[in-house]
Design an enzyme around this catalytic site. Structure first.
Site, PDB file in Angstrom:
ATOM      1  CB  SER A 162      -0.956  -0.016   1.194  1.00 54.05           C
ATOM      2  OG  SER A 162      -1.865   1.075   1.124  1.00 54.05           O
ATOM      3  CG  HIS A 188      -4.091  -0.792  -0.879  1.00 49.53           C
ATOM      4  ND1 HIS A 188      -3.874  -0.691   0.476  1.00 49.53           N
ATOM      5  CD2 HIS A 188      -4.614  -2.042  -1.086  1.00 49.53           C
ATOM      6  CE1 HIS A 188      -4.237  -1.822   1.067  1.00 49.53           C
ATOM      7  NE2 HIS A 188      -4.674  -2.656   0.133  1.00 49.53           N
ATOM      8  CG  ASP A 284      -5.634  -5.461   2.349  1.00 47.30           C
ATOM      9  OD1 ASP A 284      -6.199  -6.551   2.554  1.00 47.30           O
ATOM     10  OD2 ASP A 284      -5.480  -4.968   1.219  1.00 47.30           O
TER      11      ASP A 284
END
Length: 342
Positions: A162, A188, A284
């Site tokens: 991310s 992401h 995540d």
């Protein structure tokens, strides 16, 4: 990919007719030059010494010394990026294990056009990549295969990241050689940007990098970026990994989600997988990485000192999902070394 000189190719095939077919298809290409041809590995040795090719196109099924045996001999003497070719895909895993960087099936009359386009792209991919930083604008050769590593076509690599991951993924992919199993990546990122990101990486890496599309077969030497706004996973069909991409709800707060990708890898690849969680905010990927570990896969986490945000790797480490935590710069070699034992 920019190419500023012709890629020298040698064709080795016991069929004189097929050698001529390949030569005729490639002879007018502006970036490829067929510098030599051979009917068997014995003749190929002399042609290779004389012309020092950039890429070898090697038939697998030949009388006497076959292509697999020749690859095993060749890789212990010198490395030449080799595209194995055969009338059957059942030879693909043996060819890759012997040191070929890619594989292509011999064409039929119906598939000849697609075959020609695919072969040209595979030759360009195998030859190396153009480096914009080189002042002499030559085709930069990379250390494509390190230490004669061999790979199993059942294997797959998964990467999740991310915040800070755009550069972290770039660092990892730039250091990975051709010949590795396919790589699936979730970063992401909003829609539209993922395609541009993949195109940028493709220009800088020796492997082929694309934005993933639903139904794509995960190919050796390729990396697939999850498209923004979609969930990307994999399924296993007919002994191949297939991208499963769909509009779906957020998972762990994200779409695309690293957990979504990793969970699919745990289900369909199990102990044939290596997964890496890189810099990022939140958690995540932690549960998905644990699933991969529990399924027998090998899991890697980026360490705190090299992360832009030590969130996702920390969350994964805290639940016991990380088998090995290392600095970013150590991850590419760890991936390559680990595939020796899978």
């Amino acid at each position: 990919m920019k190419i500023n000189r012709k890629i020298k190719v040698v064709i080795v095939d016991d069929s004189g007719i097929f050698r001529r077919v390949l030569f005729n298809q490639l002879k007018d290409h502006p970036h490829i030059e067929v510098v030599g041809m051979a009917k068997d590995p014995y003749e190929a040795r002399d042609v290779i010494v004389e012309f020092n090719p950039d890429v070898l196109i090697l038939d697998i099924m030949m009388p006497g010394l076959d292509g697999i045996e020749f690859l095993n001999i060749l890789k212990n003497k010198r490395f030449i990026p080799t595209i194995a070719i055969s009338g059957s895909s059942i030879n693909e895993s043996n060819a890759i294990a012997a040191g070929a960087v890619d594989f292509i099936e011999k064409p039929t009359a119906k598939t000849m056009r697609n075959f020609n386009e695919t072969l040209v792209q595979k030759i360009i991919n195998a030859s190396g990549f153009y480096d914009d930083s080189c002042s002499n604008t030559e085709l930069k050769k990379t250390n494509i295969i390190k230490n004669n590593v061999s790979y199993n076509s059942k294997n797959i690599i998964a990467i999740g990241a991310s915040m800070g991951g755009v550069d972290a993924i770039r660092h990892v992919l730039r250091e990975l050689p051709l010949g590795l199993p396919g790589i699936v990546i979730t970063q992401h990122m909003p829609p539209i940007f993922t395609k541009k990101y993949a195109q940028r990486l493709d220009k800088e890496c020796s492997i082929k990098v694309v934005e993933g599309k639903h139904g794509d077969v995960v190919l050796t030497g390729h990396a697939y970026i999850a498209p923004g706004g979609y969930q990307m996973g994999i399924v296993r069909e007919n002994n191949k990994y297939i991208l499963d991409i769909k509009k779906a709800e957020k998972v762990s707060g994200h779409c695309p989600s690293v957990d979504y990708l990793f969970e699919s890898v745990a289900i369909h690849a199990k102990n044939n997988s290596i997964a890496t969680i890189l810099t990022g905010m939140g958690n995540d990927g932690a549960k998905g990485l644990l699933s991969i570990k529990n399924a027998g896969g090998y899991t890697i986490g980026q360490n705190k000192e090299t992360c832009v945000v030590y969130g996702m790797p920390m969350a994964a480490k805290n639940i016991g999902a990380v088998l090995k935590e290392v600095p970013l710069e150590a991850i590419p070699n760890l991936i390559v070394d680990k595939f020796r034992t899978i």
